[in-house]
Design an enzyme around this catalytic site. Structure first.
Site, PDB file in Angstrom:
ATOM      1  N   PHE A  45       0.863  -1.182   0.000  1.00 52.65           N
ATOM      2  CA  PHE A  45       0.000   0.000   0.000  1.00 52.65           C
ATOM      3  C   PHE A  45       0.899   1.232   0.000  1.00 52.65           C
ATOM      4  O   PHE A  45       1.600   1.506   0.975  1.00 52.65           O
ATOM      5  CB  PHE A  45      -0.902  -0.002   1.239  1.00 52.65           C
ATOM      6  N   ASP A  60      -0.767   7.045   6.362  1.00 52.57           N
ATOM      7  CA  ASP A  60      -0.924   5.741   6.992  1.00 52.57           C
ATOM      8  C   ASP A  60       0.381   5.215   7.585  1.00 52.57           C
ATOM      9  O   ASP A  60       1.453   5.403   7.013  1.00 52.57           O
ATOM     10  CB  ASP A  60      -1.429   4.713   5.974  1.00 52.57           C
ATOM     11  N   ASN A 117      -3.676  12.703  -3.752  1.00 55.80           N
ATOM     12  CA  ASN A 117      -2.766  11.627  -3.380  1.00 55.80           C
ATOM     13  C   ASN A 117      -2.812  10.549  -4.454  1.00 55.80           C
ATOM     14  O   ASN A 117      -3.877  10.268  -5.016  1.00 55.80           O
ATOM     15  CB  ASN A 117      -3.163  10.998  -2.039  1.00 55.80           C
TER      16      ASN A 117
END
Length: 222
Positions: free
Chosen positions: A10, A63, A107
């Site tokens: 990710f 994150d 993003n």
């Protein structure tokens, strides 16, 4: 199908059209981090370069369980790179003002999907074709309301009800299965001595939670 088996499955990259080569007292950097939250990465930079927290500005939180890239500015920051475990800070140039959320245009996400069945592959390929034509809805998920800890409560609920102390408790000390050992220790200390801000300021290690405790010591009526 499996998602986010590894941090590099990710990836998030901030996008901006703001120039990164100019003049000014703010050094601008690209922060690349892995398996590390933005506050923890900033804390590590502050400790390494002995900076004050108010010198640092960035556009948003990225994150922890991922590989992410984002922009950071430091008032009168060093004009060089920094490399530590789990983070890289690359100096880009100088700018006249701090970087903030208004400088973001979006993003870019890169996902790795593992252990997919033939049917799941076909469905994903069809979905990609649909997105290319129609775009994707900008859904709000639980990320926008705070991650759920053991309490099962979203931070936004007490916040919207005006119960700010409960919201702060959830943000600072609610246990989460993804907590690292140091985080678990700090959270337990805060739970055991909640409200003893002066004592906690003395006993807690430097970091984002201690900064909040310090603020509460200095502003006891907030």
């Amino acid at each position: 199908m499996k998602l986010k088996c590894l941090p590099e499955d990710f990836r998030v990259t901030e996008l901006t059209d703001r120039p990164t080569h100019g003049r000014g007292s703010f050094a601008i950097y690209r922060l690349t981090k892995q398996s590390l939250g933005t506050p923890e990465a900033i804390d590590a930079i502050l400790r390494r370069w002995n900076l004050a927290r108010q010198q640092v500005s960035y556009g948003g939180l990225k994150d922890r369980h991922a590989v992410t890239e984002q922009f950071v500015t430091i008032k009168n920051g060093p004009r060089n790179d920094l490399s530590q475990t789990s983070l890289e800070l690359n100096y880009l140039g100088q700018t006249e003002r701090p970087f903030d959320a208004a400088d973001l245009i979006g993003n870019r996400f890169t996902l790795v999907l593992r252990s997919m069945s033939d049917a799941e592959v076909a469905s994903a390929e069809q979905a990609l074709s649909d997105v290319a034509v129609n775009g994707a809805p900008n859904y709000f998920d639980d990320q926008r309301f705070g991650s759920l800890g053991q309490s099962g409560e979203f931070i936004a609920v007490p916040w919207c009800r005006g119960d700010y102390e409960r919201a702060l408790w959830l943000a600072l000390v609610d246990p989460n299965e993804h907590d690292r050992p140091d985080d678990r220790k700090e959270k337990q200390l805060l739970r055991d001595r909640w409200g003893d801000w002066l004592g906690l300021k003395t006993d807690m290690p430097r970091g984002s939670r201690r900064s909040i405790v310090t603020f509460l010591v200095d502003h006891p009526t907030d």
